[in-house]
Design an enzyme around this catalytic site. Structure first.
Site, PDB file in Angstrom:
ATOM      1  N   ILE A 137      11.097  19.069  12.140  1.00 38.52           N
ATOM      2  CA  ILE A 137      11.911  20.465  11.898  1.00 38.52           C
ATOM      3  C   ILE A 137      11.682  20.971  10.641  1.00 38.52           C
ATOM      4  O   ILE A 137      11.331  20.463   9.578  1.00 38.52           O
ATOM      5  CB  ILE A 137      13.569  19.616  11.909  1.00 38.52           C
ATOM      6  CG1 ILE A 137      13.672  18.800  13.284  1.00 38.52           C
ATOM      7  CG2 ILE A 137      14.517  20.904  11.855  1.00 38.52           C
ATOM      8  CD1 ILE A 137      14.723  17.976  12.964  1.00 38.52           C
ATOM      9  N   CYS A 138      11.631  22.377  11.015  1.00 38.83           N
ATOM     10  CA  CYS A 138      11.561  23.394   9.766  1.00 38.83           C
ATOM     11  C   CYS A 138      12.986  23.649   9.543  1.00 38.83           C
ATOM     12  O   CYS A 138      13.713  24.722  10.240  1.00 38.83           O
ATOM     13  CB  CYS A 138      10.690  24.537  10.236  1.00 38.83           C
ATOM     14  SG  CYS A 138      10.469  25.730   8.876  1.00 38.83           S
ATOM     15  N   LEU A 139      13.414  23.131   8.383  1.00 37.85           N
ATOM     16  CA  LEU A 139      14.829  23.687   8.010  1.00 37.85           C
ATOM     17  C   LEU A 139      14.990  23.270   6.449  1.00 37.85           C
ATOM     18  O   LEU A 139      14.321  22.578   5.764  1.00 37.85           O
ATOM     19  CB  LEU A 139      15.950  22.502   8.620  1.00 37.85           C
ATOM     20  CG  LEU A 139      17.286  22.703   8.384  1.00 37.85           C
ATOM     21  CD1 LEU A 139      17.705  24.213   9.091  1.00 37.85           C
ATOM     22  CD2 LEU A 139      18.123  21.641   8.895  1.00 37.85           C
TER      23      LEU A 139
END
Length: 204
Positions: free
Chosen positions: A92-94
């Site tokens: 996840i890109c967060l």
């Protein structure tokens, strides 16, 4: 893992379990490591009015030994078609899972992460993607993206509704060639559901 870290994680887990709002949102957690509370399984329900609606998405969550001084890690176990999630690995890109995490902020916690991931399903950020192929489709061919993301939700996350019959037929055609249904779905999705291109890509 220090006693401080374990107590902090226990408290954050209790907050999620006892908060009725999480249940209403379809967010639940299960502790997989009773001794250290370092490993959790979470389930997030896909938000309404999105291609992910009512899908059941499983997340793998791991707390580092020096939590909360370092961010926890979270990734999707359930495959999802989303610009900010790797369609292959579930990464996840967060920002709060990376450079934005701050132990000084009382708002950064397991609670924050789970809510932020569910919000990300509603509001993708294609300009800062984890999966460039998905992001490109989202920005340039939005109807095709929605159609693909909805199919992935139905197929991998148990989403409601009848699957697109044309997509199912294309998957069957490619699966006959490569003998792997999941790979067939992935390669078709990356090639805008063009059967010839998908088979050529796999065999090249």
């Amino acid at each position: 893992m220090s006693n401080l870290s374990v107590r902090r994680i226990q408290r954050e887990c209790r907050e999620v379990v006892t908060d009725g709002a999480f249940s209403d949102l379809g967010i639940t957690i299960e502790v997989l490591d009773d001794a250290a509370f370092s490993h959790l399984k979470a389930e997030i329900r896909g938000p309404p009015d999105t291609p992910y609606e009512n899908g059941r998405f499983i997340l793998d969550i791991v707390f580092p030994n020096d939590y909360p001084f370092k961010a926890l890690s979270a990734k999707f176990v359930t495959k999802v078609w989303h610009p900010n999630v790797s369609s292959q690995t579930g990464t996840i890109c967060l920002d709060i899972l990376k450079d934005k995490w701050s132990v000084a902020s009382a708002s950064f916690s397991l609670r924050t992460v789970l809510l932020s991931i569910q919000t990300l399903l509603s509001s993708p950020e294609p300009s800062d993607p984890q999966d460039a192929v998905v992001a490109k489709q989202y920005m340039s061919e939005r109807p095709e993206f929605d159609r693909t993301a909805r199919f992935w939700t139905q197929h991998f996350a148990g989403g409601p509704g009848e699957k697109d019959k044309d997509m199912v037929a294309r998957i069957n055609n490619v699966t006959l060639e490569i003998h792997n249904e999941t790979e067939a779905i992935s390669v078709l999705s990356c090639n805008n559901w063009d059967v010839v291109k998908a088979i050529t890509y796999v065999k090249s």
